[in-house]
Scaffold this active site. Structure first.
Site, PDB file in Angstrom:
ATOM      1  N   SER A 204      40.155  41.380  41.870  1.00 14.57           N
ATOM      2  CA  SER A 204      41.054  40.870  41.828  1.00 14.57           C
ATOM      3  C   SER A 204      40.644  39.437  40.752  1.00 14.57           C
ATOM      4  O   SER A 204      40.004  40.415  40.110  1.00 14.57           O
ATOM      5  CB  SER A 204      41.537  39.556  42.983  1.00 14.57           C
ATOM      6  OG  SER A 204      42.307  38.938  43.004  1.00 14.57           O
ATOM      7  N   ASN A 205      41.198  38.573  40.838  1.00 14.40           N
ATOM      8  CA  ASN A 205      40.607  37.318  39.633  1.00 14.40           C
ATOM      9  C   ASN A 205      40.446  36.170  39.613  1.00 14.40           C
ATOM     10  O   ASN A 205      41.140  35.860  41.427  1.00 14.40           O
ATOM     11  CB  ASN A 205      40.971  37.911  38.350  1.00 14.40           C
ATOM     12  CG  ASN A 205      42.855  36.943  38.438  1.00 14.40           C
ATOM     13  OD1 ASN A 205      43.170  36.471  38.804  1.00 14.40           O
ATOM     14  ND2 ASN A 205      43.949  38.103  38.723  1.00 14.40           N
ATOM     15  N   PRO A 206      39.742  35.227  39.038  1.00 14.30           N
ATOM     16  CA  PRO A 206      39.707  33.679  39.939  1.00 14.30           C
ATOM     17  C   PRO A 206      41.006  32.809  40.184  1.00 14.30           C
ATOM     18  O   PRO A 206      40.962  31.808  39.853  1.00 14.30           O
ATOM     19  CB  PRO A 206      39.015  33.145  39.380  1.00 14.30           C
ATOM     20  CG  PRO A 206      38.374  34.250  38.264  1.00 14.30           C
ATOM     21  CD  PRO A 206      39.267  35.284  38.042  1.00 14.30           C
ATOM     22  N   SER A 207      42.183  33.321  39.904  1.00 18.45           N
ATOM     23  CA  SER A 207      43.504  32.287  39.761  1.00 18.45           C
ATOM     24  C   SER A 207      43.936  32.426  40.990  1.00 18.45           C
ATOM     25  O   SER A 207      43.633  32.509  42.105  1.00 18.45           O
ATOM     26  CB  SER A 207      44.732  34.153  39.026  1.00 18.45           C
ATOM     27  OG  SER A 207      45.860  32.783  39.674  1.00 18.45           O
ATOM     28  N   ALA A 271      48.554  36.101  37.673  1.00 17.53           N
ATOM     29  CA  ALA A 271      47.310  36.828  36.385  1.00 17.53           C
ATOM     30  C   ALA A 271      47.323  38.481  37.334  1.00 17.53           C
ATOM     31  O   ALA A 271      46.738  38.895  38.600  1.00 17.53           O
ATOM     32  CB  ALA A 271      46.104  35.939  37.135  1.00 17.53           C
TER      33      ALA A 271
END
Ligand code: CTP
Length: 394
Positions: A204-207, A271
């Protein structure tokens, strides 16, 4: 230009109301300030008339004599009333319809929208009596902005600070605007996606979804019917919009595909993970059995799909979060994904990117590029809606 009554009641935050009055004036509004007796202990009518260029009124002015009755005159002329700061005491009085002050009488006489910017100690704000009084005001259609958190007059930390002038100004604009986007259906994607390897591991990502949530709120305030397709986030979804919760990019794709036909405007802020594990395990893989390298495959590009299948008249807005030149990248994505507008931003710049409330953006269209910000994410959402309204010829 609108005629606004700014009611100031007796709290320590009253000094901030001078700045608010000045900023309303700078936006070309005619501001009639009305102070309660308690407010005069903190600020003077002169402070306000100096920044508004108009008289500021106090209780003594209620019966000036002569032909006109001041509270009725002001109430009828007002297009909007803002009470900032609003104390617990004054909220209680207004909630019960007391008319023992110029401001109280004015509130009973006016039929224009009313916005409250409360400021008080946390315990007072949270007290059941205040909760009930706030509920009474909301029940008759008045807007009570949530107070902020932080340092309070008592020296304690907590909820109860007067909302920031910026927030109040956004609320003022909303209240004064006729909803330009009514009957327009806006679809917003927001947040990250999770691409599971097994039930306990994912890519995943920090969005946080804040940008998309702000866009959804802005669209709603312009009168649009909003659907928000939201990936996993702790940030609460806004009220008044239809929320479709999704987890993976495949789910987000499906949700958008299902909505596209009924969508006038798509704003893709999500994102979306670009890659997912080629194989997903339905059981937790023991660490000894985990491979050293994951085989990955590309996810589908949702915005590019929408661009390839767009209906005539449909408007597509994308984002480009970059670490290199955001304008160049935004222009590339504008063409590749067949968008009307791409909002580029440099995520490394201070006050921009993931998790923060502000952003610095470059808006890129086929006809040019311009910078927006530093501004709150909400203000950027407002700018996008202004672009959309213009495109729709509203
Ligand atoms: N986007 C999307 N679906 C994807 C990837 C991106 O809808 N699978 C959308 C984003 O919501 C954003 C825009 O496309 O509006 C650009 O996303 P970004 O991640 O900046 O770009 P990519 O297309 O992934 O390109 P690159 O990695 O080359 O920067």
């Amino acid at each position: 230009m609108s005629r606004i009554v700014l009611g100031v009641t007796g709290g320590i935050a009253a000094y901030k109301a001078v700045d608010l009055a000045s900023r309303l004036r700078q936006q070309d509004h005619a501001v009639d300030v009305v102070l309660t007796r308690a407010a005069e202990a903190f600020v003077t009518p002169l402070s306000f008339s100096a920044v508004t260029g108009r008289p500021a009124y106090r209780d003594e002015d209620l019966w000036q004599g002569g032909e006109s009755i001041l509270h009725v005159e002001l109430a009828h002329a007002a297009e909007l009333v803002v009470i900032a700061p609003a104390t617990a005491d004054f909220i209680a009085r207004a909630a019960h319809g007391l008319a023992d002050s110029l401001l109280g009488s004015l509130l009973l006489s006016t039929r224009c929208p009313i916005i409250w910017a409360p400021a008080m100690e946390s315990a007072m704000w949270q007290h059941p009596a205040t909760r009930e009084n706030v509920g009474r005001l909301q029940a008759v259609g008045q807007r009570v902005l949530p107070p902020g958190e932080g340092h309070l007059a008592s020296g304690r930390q907590g909820i109860g600070r007067m909302p920031q002038p910026d927030e109040i100004l956004v609320a003022v604009e909303e209240a004064l605007r006729t909803p330009l986007l009514s009957h327009v259906r806006v679809l917003v994607t927001a947040g990250p996606t999770r691409e599971y390897i097994d039930p306990v591991r994912f890519l995943s990502n920090p969005s946080t979804g804040r940008m998309g949530i702000a866009v959804a709120e802005a669209a709603r305030s312009w009168g649009a019917a909003v659907t928000l397709v939201l990936g996993p986030t702790e940030v609460p979804a806004p009220g008044g919009v239809q929320v479709v919760g999704v987890t993976s990019s495949a789910e987000m794709f499906q949700a958008v595909e299902a909505e596209l036909e009924h969508t006038d405007v798509l704003v893709a802020t999500a994102a979306v993970a670009d890659l997912r594990p080629a194989r997903q395990f339905d059981h937790k893989v023991k660490k000894d059995e985990l491979p050293n390298a994951l085989e990955l495959e590309r996810t589908d590009d949702i915005l590019a799909y929408a661009g390839a299948h767009r209906r005539p008249g449909q408007i597509l807005v994308g984002f480009a979060a970059e670490t290199d030149d955001p304008e160049v990248e935004a222009r590339r994505k504008l063409q590749q994904k067949n968008c009307d507008l791409v909002v580029g931003n440099d995520v490394r710049q201070e006050g921009a990117g993931f998790g923060v409330n502000t952003n610095v953006c470059t808006f890129v269209t086929a006809h040019g590029a311009w910078q927006v910000g530093p501004a709150s994410k909400r203000e950027i959402g407002e700018e996008i809606m202004a672009f959309v309204a213009q495109r729709l010829g509203r």
